[in-house]
Design a protein around this motif. Structure first.
Motif, PDB file in Angstrom:
ATOM      1  N   TYR A 334      41.012  -3.852 -72.574  1.00  0.00           N
ATOM      2  CA  TYR A 334      42.216  -3.219 -73.117  1.00  0.00           C
ATOM      3  C   TYR A 334      41.926  -2.298 -74.302  1.00  0.00           C
ATOM      4  O   TYR A 334      42.309  -1.132 -74.315  1.00  0.00           O
ATOM      5  N   ARG A 335      41.218  -2.814 -75.295  1.00  0.00           N
ATOM      6  CA  ARG A 335      41.081  -2.022 -76.520  1.00  0.00           C
ATOM      7  C   ARG A 335      40.058  -0.896 -76.392  1.00  0.00           C
ATOM      8  O   ARG A 335      39.955  -0.049 -77.270  1.00  0.00           O
ATOM      9  N   TYR A 336      39.301  -0.898 -75.299  1.00  0.00           N
ATOM     10  CA  TYR A 336      38.303   0.153 -75.124  1.00  0.00           C
ATOM     11  C   TYR A 336      38.785   1.288 -74.222  1.00  0.00           C
ATOM     12  O   TYR A 336      38.054   2.233 -73.982  1.00  0.00           O
ATOM     13  N   ASN A 338      41.649   3.004 -74.839  1.00  0.00           N
ATOM     14  CA  ASN A 338      42.613   3.816 -75.577  1.00  0.00           C
ATOM     15  C   ASN A 338      44.007   3.692 -74.966  1.00  0.00           C
ATOM     16  O   ASN A 338      44.601   4.664 -74.500  1.00  0.00           O
ATOM     17  N   GLU A 361      41.386  -9.249 -80.509  1.00  0.00           N
ATOM     18  CA  GLU A 361      41.139  -7.841 -80.825  1.00  0.00           C
ATOM     19  C   GLU A 361      42.084  -6.923 -80.047  1.00  0.00           C
ATOM     20  O   GLU A 361      42.514  -5.879 -80.552  1.00  0.00           O
ATOM     21  N   ALA A 362      42.434  -7.301 -78.817  1.00  0.00           N
ATOM     22  CA  ALA A 362      43.408  -6.515 -78.054  1.00  0.00           C
ATOM     23  C   ALA A 362      44.777  -6.565 -78.731  1.00  0.00           C
ATOM     24  O   ALA A 362      45.502  -5.559 -78.769  1.00  0.00           O
ATOM     25  N   ARG A 364      45.301  -6.846 -81.901  1.00  0.00           N
ATOM     26  CA  ARG A 364      45.229  -5.936 -83.063  1.00  0.00           C
ATOM     27  C   ARG A 364      45.326  -4.476 -82.636  1.00  0.00           C
ATOM     28  O   ARG A 364      45.920  -3.654 -83.331  1.00  0.00           O
ATOM     29  N   GLU A 365      44.726  -4.155 -81.491  1.00  0.00           N
ATOM     30  CA  GLU A 365      44.815  -2.790 -80.979  1.00  0.00           C
ATOM     31  C   GLU A 365      46.267  -2.429 -80.651  1.00  0.00           C
ATOM     32  O   GLU A 365      46.741  -1.328 -80.960  1.00  0.00           O
ATOM     33  N   ARG A 368      48.169  -1.795 -83.817  1.00  0.00           N
ATOM     34  CA  ARG A 368      47.857  -0.485 -84.398  1.00  0.00           C
ATOM     35  C   ARG A 368      48.647   0.626 -83.721  1.00  0.00           C
ATOM     36  O   ARG A 368      48.960   1.653 -84.346  1.00  0.00           O
TER      37      ARG A 368
END
Length: 614
Positions: A334-336, A338, A361-362, A364-365, A368
C-alpha cells in the motif's frame, strides 16, 4: 515476533523469565536466552532452537538472582545459532541488552564502533546497541563514579534509526531500562517487584496491573516501581490498566493444542464481538465509534495475511449492503504505490495484534493523505490503537496459536457489523432487510457452535485423514465466500505445509484448471447462495477432469451431494453471514490434516504470530 521478558523483585528471575518466555512461544522464534544478575556479575545463557534446549541447560546449572531479562529471537540479521541469540553483552560482560525490531542504520553504526575498537561477536544488528550504549554510558561517568544507565540508553537511541523494543541492564545498577519505538512492550506492576514483556500473557501469572508503553517511551524499572520519560528526558505519565484476562485464558484448557482450543472458543469470541452491539428488535447497530458515515465517499481496507482475507469479505459486505465503493490492499504494498487518498477516504486497518509493522506504516501513509482512520483490532493498548481516529475492538481474547482462527472469524464479524452500521446510517437497506440481517448476525454464535458439533468434527477429521498425503490442494468459492476459499488454502499451507491455492471458482478455467487430475483434492464452498448454481457448474468442470471434489454444503442439500467424492455439511445460514460459519469447517480440515501428518500446529515453521519487522 520475538519475545521479551524482564523481572526485578524477590522471586527467582530464572523461573519468571522461563515461564514468561514459554507463554510467548506462539510469537515464533528460533533461539532463546536469558541474562541474570547474580551479585557478582551478569550471567548469560542462550541456545538455538526450541526453548526446551535452554531449559535443559539451566536445569543442569541454574542461575541464581532476582533480576534478569530473557528473549526469544526470530532471525532477521544473522543465522539462528547460539552466537546470534539474545541477550548480547559488551566485551567485558558488564552491560547486556535484548532487542526486538530492526536497526536500519546498523551497518554505519557498526563500522564506526569497530573503528573505535569495539569487538563484535555476532552477525546481528542488535549487538550494535550494546556497544553504542556502552560508549554513551562511559560519557555519563563523572569523576570515576557510577554512570547513569537510562541517560546512556537515551543518548544511544538518538543515533538509531529503525524499530525497537530494547531492554538493558548493567552490573552496577539494580534496575532495568527499556524503551520502544514500533515494537511493543508492556509492564506488569507488582508489590515490591516489576515485570516487563512484549505481550500480556507472559505476565498474567504474576499480575493483572499493566502499563502499555507508547512509541518513544523510556522506562526505568526498580524494586520500588517505575518511572517513564520520553526520549528527550521529559517525564511521562501512563495509566495502569487492569487486564481482565486471567492466566487460564492463555492456557490450553484441556485441549491438545492452543489452535484446537481457539477453534472451539469461536462461539464465545463471536458473542463477545457481536452482542451488545446488534439490536434486531430495533434494527440498531451500536459500535461506539465517532465516525460520521456521511463524511466519506470511498473506503480503503488495509491488512496482511488472514486479516487481508477478512478485509476481502468486508469489501463484499460493505459494497453489497451499504453501497460504498471499497478497495482492499495488502498493507506491505500500500504505502509503496503512492495511493490516492483524500479527506473523503475512510482507511480501515485490520490487525489482531495491532502491531503488524506493514499495516502500521500503511495506516500512517493513509493519515498523511488526509484519510479518516478506523481500526479493527483485538489487542488493547497496541500501537495502532493509539494512532487511529477510531477503533472497533473485536474482543476475541488472547490468541496463542500462530495460525489465526477465532481472531479471523471475529474480524469478519466486525466487518459485518460495520457494513450493517453503514447500511443503516445511509438508508441502503429497508427496515425488513435490516432486521433480517441483524437477526442472522445475532445467530452466528449458535450456528458456529452447531458447526462444532462432535459428529461434524469427526466427519471433517475423516475427510482430512483421507487426503492428508495429497501433494496439492485447490480451494474454490464464489461471491462473499471467494475469500473463504483463500483463507482455507492459507490455513492448510500454514500448518500442514501442503501446497494449496485458493481461487474464485469462476477463475478456475482461466489457468488453475490445468492442474486438475485424479490426485488433486478440490474443496468447493457450495453453501446456499444466489450463486450456488454457477458454483455447481464449476464443480462439474472439476469432475470432468477426474479431480477429487470435497463439497462444503448446507445442511439438507442432498441434491448437490451427488456431485462430490466427499461432503462436509455445515449449518444453514444467511448468505451474508455464511463466511463465518463456513470457514470453521475449513479450519478443522486444515487442523486434522496437519495433525495426521504429525505437524506442530501451534508453532508452524518459519511463521510468527505478530510480524513487527518489514
Amino acid at each position: 515476533m520475538c519475545g521479551i521478558v524482564g523481572y526485578i523483585g524477590t522471586r527467582s528471575a530464572q523461573d519468571v523469565l522461563m515461564s514468561g518466555l514459554a507463554k510467548l512461544e506462539y510469537r515464533g522464534y528460533d533461539s532463546a536466552g536469558v541474562a541474570i544478575m547474580d551479585g557478582q556479575g551478569i550471567q548469560v545463557r542462550k541456545k538455538a532452537g526450541k526453548l526446551a534446549n535452554l531449559s535443559s541447560e539451566l536445569e543442569g546449572a541454574p542461575l541464581p538472582g532476582t533480576l534478569g531479562i530473557g528473549h526469544t529471537r526470530w532471525a532477521t540479521h544473522g543465522l539462528p545459532n547460539d552466537t546470534n541469540a539474545h541477550p548480547h553483552a559488551t566485551e567485558d560482560g558488564r552491560l547486556v541488552i535484548i532487542h526486538n525490531g530492526i536497526i536500519e542504520n546498523y551497518l554505519t553504526l557498526k563500522a564506526s564502533l569497530v573503528a573505535r575498537g569495539h569487538v563484535f561477536k555476532s552477525e546481528t544488528d542488535s549487538e550494535v546497541l550494546a556497544h553504542l550504549i556502552e560508549e554513551k554510558y562511559e560519557q555519563t561517568l563523572v569523576g570515576g563514579q557510577v554512570g547513569k544507565l537510562s541517560e546512556a540508553v537515551r543518548l544511544a537511541l538518538g543515533e538509531v534509526r529503525g524499530a525497537y523494543g530494547i531492554v538493558v541492564t548493567h552490573v552496577d545498577h539494580r534496575e532495568i531500562v527499556a524503551a520502544r519505538t514500533v515494537s511493543p512492550l508492556v509492564m506488569g506492576v507488582g508489590q515490591g517487584e516489576m515485570f516487563l514483556a512484549s505481550d500480556v500473557p507472559a505476565l498474567l501469572p504474576y499480575t493483572r496491573q499493566m502499563v502499555f508503553l507508547h512509541d518513544g517511551d523510556l522506562v526505568v524499572l526498580s524494586d520500588d516501581g517505575f518511572s517513564i520519560t520520553d526520549l528527550a528526558g521529559n517525564a511521562v505519565t501512563r495509566e495502569i490498566d487492569q487486564i481482565d484476562w486471567d492466566a487460564e485464558a492463555a492456557e490450553k484448557g484441556g485441549y491438545d493444542t492452543y489452535m484446537l482450543k481457539e477453534i472451539f472458543e469461536q462461539p464465545v469470541a463471536l458473542t463477545n464481538t457481536l452482542m451488545g452491539r446488534l439490536h434486531d428488535e430495533t434494527g440498531e447497530v451500536n459500535l461506539d465509534i465517532g465516525l460520521d458515515p456521511g463524511s466519506f465517499k470511498r473506503i480503503s481496507i488495509i491488512a496482511c495475511g488472514t486479516a487481508y482475507y477478512a478485509g476481502l469479505v468486508g469489501e463484499y459486505l460493505i459494497e453489497q449492503l451499504a453501497r460504498i465503493p471499497v478497495e482492499v490492499d495488502v498493507a506491505s504494498e500500500y504505502r509503496y504505490r503512492n495511493p490516492l487518498v483524500s479527506g473523503d477516504t475512510l482507511a480501515i486497518v485490520i490487525s489482531q495484534s495491532g502491531e503488524t509493522i506493514d499495516t502500521l506504516e500503511a495506516l500512517r501513509e493513509a493519515k498523511r493523505g488526509g484519510a479518516r482512520t478506523l481500526g479493527v483490532i483485538n489487542a488493547k493498548g497496541s500501537s495502532m490503537t493509539r494512532e487511529l481516529d477510531d477503533t472497533l475492538y473485536i474482543h476475541a481474547g488472547p490468541e496463542i496459536g500462530v495460525a489465526s482462527t477465532k481472531a479471523y472469524t471475529s474480524m469478519v464479524g466486525a466487518m459485518l457489523m460495520l457494513a450493517l452500521w453503514l447500511a443503516r446510517a445511509r438508508g441502503t437497506q429497508s427496515e425488513a432487510q435490516a432486521r433480517e440481517l441483524l437477526h442472522a448476525a445475532r445467530a452466528l454464535p449458535r450456528l458456529v457452535e452447531e458447526a462444532l458439533a462432535p459428529e461434524r468434527v469427526e466427519r471433517i477429521k475423516q475427510v482430512a485423514e483421507k487426503y492428508a498425503h495429497a501433494r496439492d490442494y485447490l480451494f474454490l468459492g464464489r461471491g462473499v465466500n471467494a475469500p473463504t476459499a483463500l483463507e482455507g488454502a492459507l490455513k492448510l499451507k500454514e500448518i500442514s505445509y501442503i501446497h494449496a491455492e485458493g481461487y474464485a471458482a469462476g477463475e478456475m478455467k482461466h489457468g488453475p484448471i490445468a492442474l486438475i487430475d485424479a490426485q488433486l483434492p478440490v474443496v468447493v464452498v457450495a453453501t446456499e447462495s444466489r450463486l450456488l448454481e454457477k458454483t455447481i457448474s464449476n464443480v462439474q468442470e472439476v469432475r470432468a477432469r477426474a479431480g477429487k471434489v470435497i463439497l462444503l454444503l448446507s445442511d439438507g442439500d442432498t441434491e448437490n451431494a451427488q456431485h462430490a467424492d466427499d461432503v462436509i455439511y455445515v449449518p444453514r445460514s444467511h448468505e451474508m453471514v455464511s463466511p463465518i460459519v463456513n470457514v470453521v469447517a475449513l479450519q478443522l480440515l486444515s487442523y486434522f490434516t496437519a495433525t495426521a501428518l504429525g505437524k506442530d500446529v501451534d508453532k508452524p515453521r518459519n511463521l510468527a504470530k505478530s510480524v513487527t519487522v518489514e
